[in-house]
Design a protein around this motif. Structure first.
Motif, PDB file in Angstrom:
ATOM      1  N   ASP A  61       0.818  -1.218   0.000  1.00 29.73           N
ATOM      2  CA  ASP A  61       0.000   0.000   0.000  1.00 29.73           C
ATOM      3  C   ASP A  61       0.852   1.268   0.000  1.00 29.73           C
ATOM      4  N   ASP A  62       2.146   1.155   0.036  1.00 24.55           N
ATOM      5  CA  ASP A  62       3.051   2.314   0.055  1.00 24.55           C
ATOM      6  C   ASP A  62       3.238   2.821  -1.375  1.00 24.55           C
ATOM      7  N   MET A  63       2.646   3.982  -1.644  1.00 26.96           N
ATOM      8  CA  MET A  63       2.745   4.517  -2.997  1.00 26.96           C
ATOM      9  C   MET A  63       4.154   4.943  -3.352  1.00 26.96           C
ATOM     10  N   ASP A  64       4.959   5.282  -2.398  1.00 28.18           N
ATOM     11  CA  ASP A  64       6.323   5.748  -2.695  1.00 28.18           C
ATOM     12  C   ASP A  64       7.124   4.670  -3.415  1.00 28.18           C
ATOM     13  N   VAL A  65       6.855   3.424  -3.096  1.00 28.59           N
ATOM     14  CA  VAL A  65       7.574   2.334  -3.758  1.00 28.59           C
ATOM     15  C   VAL A  65       7.226   2.311  -5.246  1.00 28.59           C
ATOM     16  N   TYR A  66       5.929   2.419  -5.545  1.00 25.99           N
ATOM     17  CA  TYR A  66       5.500   2.423  -6.937  1.00 25.99           C
ATOM     18  C   TYR A  66       6.015   3.662  -7.681  1.00 25.99           C
ATOM     19  N   VAL A  67       5.953   4.806  -7.018  1.00 27.19           N
ATOM     20  CA  VAL A  67       6.412   6.051  -7.658  1.00 27.19           C
ATOM     21  C   VAL A  67       7.880   5.948  -8.036  1.00 27.19           C
ATOM     22  N   ALA A  68       8.687   5.437  -7.132  1.00 30.08           N
ATOM     23  CA  ALA A  68      10.125   5.337  -7.400  1.00 30.08           C
ATOM     24  C   ALA A  68      10.389   4.389  -8.561  1.00 30.08           C
ATOM     25  N   LEU A  69       9.700   3.269  -8.594  1.00 31.24           N
ATOM     26  CA  LEU A  69       9.925   2.317  -9.674  1.00 31.24           C
ATOM     27  C   LEU A  69       9.459   2.869 -11.036  1.00 31.24           C
ATOM     28  N   ILE A  70       8.324   3.542 -11.028  1.00 30.90           N
ATOM     29  CA  ILE A  70       7.824   4.106 -12.290  1.00 30.90           C
ATOM     30  C   ILE A  70       8.775   5.180 -12.820  1.00 30.90           C
ATOM     31  N   GLU A  71       9.261   6.033 -11.912  1.00 28.19           N
ATOM     32  CA  GLU A  71      10.218   7.054 -12.338  1.00 28.19           C
ATOM     33  C   GLU A  71      11.460   6.414 -12.928  1.00 28.19           C
ATOM     34  N   THR A  72      11.916   5.378 -12.299  1.00 24.77           N
ATOM     35  CA  THR A  72      13.098   4.675 -12.813  1.00 24.77           C
ATOM     36  C   THR A  72      12.810   4.057 -14.175  1.00 24.77           C
TER      37      THR A  72
END
Length: 1505
Positions: A963-974
């Protein structure tokens, strides 16, 4: 024949001398005849008959492409003809350069323009007059002329010794050719050798004698030679060396220069020939530099006749001799200086008797010859001893008029001879020859002359099978063969005329020019011969002055057999000749490589002529058959030029030709870059022959270096300047070595001044040698020829210093080496074992773009750079591509770590640009085969590893959701940073979008949400695949249902006829907890607010109106009343009392508009009208001004009063004076049309004349009406704005009415003295906007009794015309209709209505009959006022029914008269109108002033008043 023409008969003229009129011997071997030359008057006509082009034999038609002739005279081969396409033809220099290598092999070529290129013939044939030159065809042939010269000299020799040769000796009953006999003997070694070898019979057979016994023939030939030729030959052995020495003394050196190599070798196009300047020695100077030229500041050294005009000669293939040659002949002139009769001579021929000699030559020739020219007077001093003593023993030569002491002659003469005596110089011969001037013609005359000659000659001299031949029957080959037969004939002479070297600057060009034909597209065409020499690629554009014939075209008008002799172009330039129209012109050309062979052949053929005239080939007077040239191994080509075709000649190419009939050509020179080495060689040859050049070659090159900074120019200019620099500096150093003490000074001549060597006539542009003893200067080669002073006294003048010259050459050379330096960098870059970097390729290509020169290596380099850029761009799209349009998806709620984060997501169009991961492998494979390296290779390999790592991390997160959006955000940016298309990125985005939706819905529920927000969240949820099982999604569905129900209920109330405001108020409060649309919520709020505002305002207004203490302003009431008109109150039936009160006020205002006759005017206009009425009434009824004395106004005091008119205001605008009371009125107050004023000779104001009306654009209500309206307004429920102005208006009128009451008493007696006072108050009454009817009627009645109106006829006529031209009738007066005095059309106006004089605008006073219009004098203008002249009219008699004269009809006193119909004048009444008298002279003068002023303002005088 037409006017200006006459028939003529051809008669062979009697024999005439060959060379000069003074030649009188009888040795001419043939009778000299002249056929077919019609007489043309020498009188020049201002305008000539225009040339009829329908009668011209040839017109330009390039569509016909004739094939080369297979058989030509002498078996000549045709030169090359070229047919360029339209695209190739656009650039003449580029096209000529493309064919130059082939064209040089012929010397001349023909260029046929495309069919569409057809310039018009722009010459004005009516103004074109030209002078011709007379040409005897066989005199131009070298051998024939040498023969005739020999016979002339032989005749003089024998005559001087007492032997008169009246005829030639005969052998075998044929005249013996003494000249060819002499030549044959000379070829075999001389008389003694021939006698010893017994070769006389051989010589006889060579001369064509075959039928006689050889022994007798040999004896006859030997005897003839011994008797006639051998004595002259023996004389030449002793006389010629002395004559030669005398000539060299006169010319300052040998007259025959050393032979110079004429071929430019080792030179390619665009390069300058290698020049190896050698230091000149004194011996070399003595043997190679021969001639001189006196400076322009001194007299001629030899007192030779020279032309003061600029006799510049241009490039002309057809040039013969100058327009202003001496009548006794002369050679071809140079372009800037006339070729003197005693000009330089060429090398001597060894076969001529007495030609081998070695003479010592003195130095200081320029000074010596200058002194000789200053003292020598032909015929006064002895040519041998130089003394003028013993004049009685001075013998004058009958040939040249030079003087000789009889004692100085060898052998001496004891007494004056009784026969013609010739000096040795004349007996040896000078070889002078030139064409005599012809007559002046226009084209029409010359065409007729040429046609008649051609027709007659071809019909009489060229018969075929005994039949008369027409001119059109002769073929070009036959005419060409006949031409050469006549040229080589010793038995027949034919004379023709040729219009050559005609200046186009004086007579005009056949091409359109920018000055005369600016709109013609051919005036700026690059092939236009006026444009061609000065184009960007021609070096002549650097010549600072125009050169006629070289940079400015010359014209040529030919007839059949007219000839241009062998010559090459000045300065070895190119030339272009265009055939405008007419018969064919045949050309003969010698390739430049065969120039030496050609000159040797010419010298071999006529060595005598070259011995006497070394510069013979510069004179354009000698022809030689192509057959003899071919026999000597000279390549010779021919070509036929027809209308519309160009002939191009190449440098050093000798050429000649002739015309087949009447034609018109134009020629000019031009100089591409490859001409320069030929031009340099030409200057050196000119210097050898002491021929003046046309321009300075050195100056041209230095000017080109200054103006043209292109590398293409530097490529050929650098070597040429270097050669000039080396030669110049070597000469300076040599001079300084020979004369160490020589003084060096700056050149005293201006930079643009042309300085020539006084010895060799070369331009001394860079430096000069001078001396204090003379103003002449010489070039560095001839420093010893200047004067006889010591060498140490010489001065070296420097125009261009050594340092500056070195700087110029270095700068040009560096520019020229830029391409080579770049090529070296290019080769070095690719010579290494490793591939060059793409960056280095770009840098090298950028450097080449700065070099304005075409380099072959740039094209492959450009292709490599394009490949590199394309590959790098594709690599950068993956490695470092910046996404220009990214949307920020922000998360408002805190994450588990308490931070907020946003992810940048590419837009859809950017996603489509992403590549598959395998594309990186494709790029790496492509770079292997490319010839360069790039740092992006390593970066692509790193990117492959990053992609592998990202895919691994994404699978881990997707398999184990968080549920931690920061994990998804970081991966998408990468993932997006990798710039490749990956499926894992899409899966991560969908998981992140669901988390973001939940978070945004949760955040939105904490605040108020509109119904649109709820619906938006629901749509997003559906798009993300959220179902009703999602708790948050179910809550959104419930909230949306509540909002839809609220919307339905509220809209139903709003649309009803009687909305329930209480219910709406409750629903409005309910919206705080229910999601609703913002639009509906705002509508309900506004409805409730307006309802409240209107309700409170209406109640307040009604309350105040009912109380009566303070009436509300109707302005505020109307604002609220307007609110009730809003659609939301359309069905509202509340506030009936308020609406009733508003209607009361509206009715009151409507009543006021009726009073003022403004029923249809807007509401606000009534306020404005009342305010204006108050202003006018206050001004008119003011008691501040006082009545004044009535007297005519004079210039000094006519405007001394302050207030005027009925408005009682100051003077302004156009003012009119009353003839009776002398009061001034504003025309804007009386509103009299300006056109009507012109018809008045005097004017009576409405105060003096009740028949006059005041035309107002507004209605004046009576005071009683206003008082009643005002009283009604006091009881209105609301206070209108108009009430205050109405009150003031009524009070002002009543105040003035009270003031007049004493004057209206019945017992008041008025006298004539009271008239001004009565008029004064009547004016005020008329100026008021309130009608005081009783007071106005009273005063008018009193005035009518005390001061009747002016004569009725004038008054009635003026009143009638005022009604016709006024505002009320709408009918224009006759004066207005017939205001144009020049027209003769009479307009009959319709009968006007019966005019009426009005007391006011509402009530008629007196009807008047219709009268005809009277002529109107012009009023006198004073400043901007109109003063009608005081004309005394006779009284007008008005006879009424009771036969009693009366000036003014009586008006009834009762007020009931206002409502009764007006009293009419009986039909029996008669009105007599005498004609008006003419205006005094002063009025005419005033009219003139008025007209002039109106004209100065560009106005119609009739409309200025």
């Amino acid at each position: 024949m037409g006017p200006g023409y006459s028939f003529f008969t051809i008669h062979p003229p009697p024999p005439k001398p060959r060379m000069r009129s003074a030649t009188s011997h009888g040795l001419t071997p043939i009778p000299v005849t002249n056929f077919g030359i019609p007489s043309v008057t020498s009188r020049q006509r201002p305008l000539a008959p225009p040339l009829d082009f329908e009668t011209v034999e040839g017109i330009a038609d390039t569509s016909q492409k004739p094939s080369p002739k297979t058989h030509r005279v002498f078996g000549l081969q045709e030169a090359k003809s070229y047919y360029p396409t339209l695209e190739e033809f656009r650039d003449p220099f580029a096209y000529i350069k493309s064919i130059a290598d082939e064209g040089r092999q012929y010397g001349i070529i023909k260029i046929v323009p495309p069919d569409s290129w057809k310039p018009s013939f722009a010459l004005d044939t009516e103004k074109f007059w030209f002078k011709t030159r007379r040409q005897e065809l066989n005199s131009m042939e070298g051998s024939t002329r040498a023969n005739l010269n020999f016979l002339d000299q032989l005749h003089k020799f024998h005559k001087q010794r007492g032997v008169i040769l009246n005829k030639l000796p005969s052998v075998d009953r044929r005249p013996l050719d003494l000249y060819h006999l002499k030549k044959s003997v000379e070829m075999r070694g001389g008389f003694d050798v021939v006698c010893k070898k017994k070769q006389w019979a051989e010589i006889g057979r060579e001369l064509g004698y075959s039928g006689k016994i050889m022994t007798s023939l040999s004896s006859s030939l030997k005897a003839a030679y011994q008797k006639y030729i051998l004595p002259y030959e023996n004389y030449l052995q002793s006389a010629k060396p002395l004559v030669q020495q005398q000539k060299e003394e006169e010319f300052g050196g040998p007259i025959t220069p050393l032979k110079r190599q004429r071929t430019v070798s080792g030179t390619s196009i665009g390069e300058s020939p290698s020049v190896s300047p050698s230091l000149p020695s004194d011996a070399k100077f003595a043997s190679t530099k021969m001639e001189y030229q006196v400076s322009s500041s001194t007299e001629s050294m030899l007192d030779m006749k020279t032309d003061s005009e600029d006799s510049t000669r241009g490039a002309s293939h057809d040039s013969l001799v100058s327009d202003d040659e001496h009548e006794n002949g002369g050679g071809r002139r140079s372009k800037r200086h006339r070729q003197d009769d005693d000009d330089a001579k060429e090398e001597r021929a060894a076969t001529v008797v007495g030609s081998n000699m070695i003479l010592h030559r003195k130095t200081g020739a320029v000074k010596r010859l200058h002194d000789l020219a200053a003292t020598r007077k032909p015929g006064e001093n002895c040519e041998i001893c130089g003394s003028g003593d013993d004049a009685e023993s001075m013998l004058l030569c009958d040939g040249c008029d030079n003087g000789y002491h009889m004692a100085c002659l060898k052998p001496q003469l004891k007494a004056l001879p009784d026969y013609d005596w010739y000096c040795d110089k004349c007996l040896v011969g000078t070889g002078e020859f030139g064409f005599e001037e012809g007559q002046v013609y226009n084209l029409r005359q010359f065409q007729e002359k040429a046609k008649n000659f051609r027709d007659h000659y071809l019909s009489t001299r060229m018969p075929v099978n005994g039949k008369i031949r027409r001119s059109t029957d002769a073929t070009e080959n036959e005419i060409e063969a006949e031409f050469w037969r006549l040229v080589e004939s010793i038995d027949e002479t034919v004379e023709v005329e040729y219009g050559a070297d005609i200046h186009s600057t004086i007579h005009g060009s056949g091409f359109p020019t920018l000055e005369r034909n600016p709109l013609d597209p051919y005036s700026a065409d690059p092939w236009n011969l006026n444009i061609l020499p000065l184009q960007e690629k021609s070096l002549f554009r650097h010549i600072k002055t125009d050169i006629s014939g070289m940079t400015v075209p010359w014209l040529y008008v030919g007839m059949i057999f007219s000839t241009f002799c062998w010559h090459s172009e000045d300065h070895n330039t190119y030339s272009a000749n265009y055939h405008h129209f007419g018969a064919t012109k045949t050309w003969y050309g010698i390739p430049g490589d065969d120039a030496d062979k050609f000159e040797n052949a010419m010298r071999k053929a006529v060595p005598e002529l070259f011995e006497q005239q070394p510069d013979l080939l510069f004179q354009l007077v000698t022809m030689l058959s192509p057959k003899r040239l071919l026999e000597e191994g000279v390549r010779c080509y021919s070509i036929d030029q027809r209308p519309g075709e160009f002939v191009i000649t190449f440098p050093q190419a000798y050429h000649s030709g002739f015309n087949h009939g009447f034609n018109f050509n134009e020629a000019v020179n031009f100089a591409p870059a490859d001409w320069e080495p030929f031009g340099k060689l030409g200057i050196e040859i000119y210097q050898d022959y002491r021929k003046p050049p046309v321009f300075s070659h050195d100056e041209l090159l230095l000017t080109a270096a200054e103006r043209d900074h292109s590398i293409e120019t530097a490529m050929w200019l650098g070597p040429a300047l270097a050669a000039i620099k080396d030669q110049e500096l070597n000469m300076r150093h040599h001079i300084q070595m020979i004369i160490p003490s020589i003084e060096i000074r700056p050149s005293p001549f201006r930079e643009d001044e042309e300085v020539q060597c006084a010895y060799c006539r070369a331009f001394c542009y860079l430096s000069q040698i001078g001396c204090e003893c003379t103003t002449n200067v010489v070039c560095l080669n001839h420093y010893d020829e200047l004067c006889e002073c010591k060498r140490s006294l010489r001065k070296l003048y420097i125009r261009v210093a050594e340092v500056e010259l070195e700087k110029i050459v270095t700068k040009v050379s560096e520019r020229a080496t830029q391409p080579q330096q770049w090529v070296e960098k290019y080769n070095k870059l690719f010579s290494g074992p490793e591939k060059p970097a793409a960056k280095s390729l770009r840098t090298l290509l950028a450097e080449s773009e700065k070099i304005t020169y075409r380099i072959a290596e740039t094209q492959p380099l450009k292709r490599m750079v394009e490949q590199a850029n394309e590959w790098v761009e594709e690599a950068q799209n993956i490695l470092a591509r910046k996404l220009g349009h990214r949307r920020r998806v922000e998360r408002s709620g805190p994450s588990r770590r308490g931070s907020t984060k946003a992810v940048s997501v590419p837009e859809l169009d950017e996603r489509e640009q992403l590549h598959k991961p395998g594309y990186i492998d494709t790029l790496l494979e492509r770079i292997e085969s490319m010839p360069f390296t790039s740092p992006e290779i390593e970066q692509l390999m790193d990117r492959k590893e990053q992609i592998k790592e990202f895919v691994s991390q994404a699978k881990e997160v997707l398999d184990n959701p968080k549920d931690d959006m920061d994990v998804y955000v970081a991966l998408i940016e990468t993932g997006y940073g990798l710039n490749v298309e990956l499926d894992e990125i899409n899966a991560l985005e969908r998981r992140l979008a669901l988390l973001q939706w939940r978070e945004r819905v949760s955040d939105a529920r904490k605040t108020y949400m509109y119904l649109s927000d709820v619906r938006s969240f629901l749509a997003e949820g559906v798009a993300l695949g959220v179902t009703e099982d999602e708790r948050m999604f179910a809550k959104l569905l419930k909230a949306a249902a509540q909002g839809d129900a609220w919307e339905y209920d509220v809209n139903e109330q709003i649309e009803s006829s009687n909305p329930d405001y209480m219910y709406l108020d409750a629903k409005y409060d309910e919206a705080s907890s229910t999601p609703v649309t913002k639009e509906t919520y705002d509508t309900v709020g506004k409805l409730l607010l307006k309802n409240k505002e209107v309700k409170e305002s209406v109640e307040e207004f009604v309350k105040l109106a009912q109380a009566g203490s303070e009436r509300p302003s109707f302005k505020d009431v109307r604002r609220v009343s307007e609110l009730l008109k809003d659609p939301i109150f359309k069905n509202n039936s509340q506030y009936p009392e308020f609406k009733r009160m508003v209607k009361i006020v509206d009715d009151w205002l409507h009543q006021g508009r009726k009073i003022f006759h403004k029923v249809n005017a807007p509401m606000h206009s009534l306020v404005a009208h009342l305010e204006a009425a108050v202003k006018r009434t206050k001004s008119a009824l003011s008691m501040a001004d006082k009545p004044h004395e009535e007297q005519p106004a004079v210039v000094e005091n006519r405007f001394s009063k302050e207030l005027f008119c009925i408005c009682r205001l100051a003077e302004s605008g156009l003012m009119i004076e009353c003839e009776n009371c002398h009061e001034w009125y504003h025309n804007r107050c009386l509103r009299i049309p300006r056109g009507a004023l012109k018809d008045k000779d005097h004017y009576y104001c409405p105060i003096c004349d009740p028949q006059q009306s005041i035309n107002r654009d507004y209605h004046r209500p009576m005071l009683e009406e206003l008082e009643q309206w005002y009283e009604t307004g006091k009881s209105l429920p609301f206070k209108p704005e108009e009430i205050d102005s109405l009150k003031i208006l009524v009070e002002e009128a009543k105040r003035f009415q009270d003031a007049l009451k004493p004057m209206l008493r019945p017992d008041h007696i008025y006298q004539e003295a009271d008239v001004p006072l009565l008029r004064f108050y009547l004016r005020k009454l008329e100026g008021s906007d309130v009608l005081l009817y009783s007071e106005t009627t009273f005063m008018r009645n009193v005035l009518r009794r005390l001061a009747p109106a002016a004569p009725e006829s004038g008054d009635l006529e003026i009143a009638k015309r005022m009604q016709w031209g006024g505002v009320q009738s709408g009918y224009n007066s006759p004066a207005q209709q017939h205001s144009t005095p020049s027209t003769s059309v009479t307009h009959t106006p319709p009968p006007p209505p019966t005019p009426q004089v009005m007391v006011n605008n509402d009530r008629p006073s007196l009807p008047l009959p219709s009268l005809p219009a009277c002529p109107a004098p012009v009023p006198w203008i004073a400043h901007d006022r109109v003063q009608l002249p005081p004309v005394q009219l006779p009284p007008v008699s008005v006879l009424l029914s009771d036969n009693k004269p009366s000036l003014i009809p009586q008006l009834p006193h009762e007020s009931s008269a206002l409502s009764s119909r007006p009293a009419m004048i009986p039909e029996s009444s008669v009105i007599n109108l005498p004609p008006p008298p003419p205006p005094p002279p002063i009025y005419a003068h005033a009219h003139s002033i008025w007209t002039d002023r109106a004209a100065s303002r560009d106005e119609d005088p009739g409309s200025s008043l």
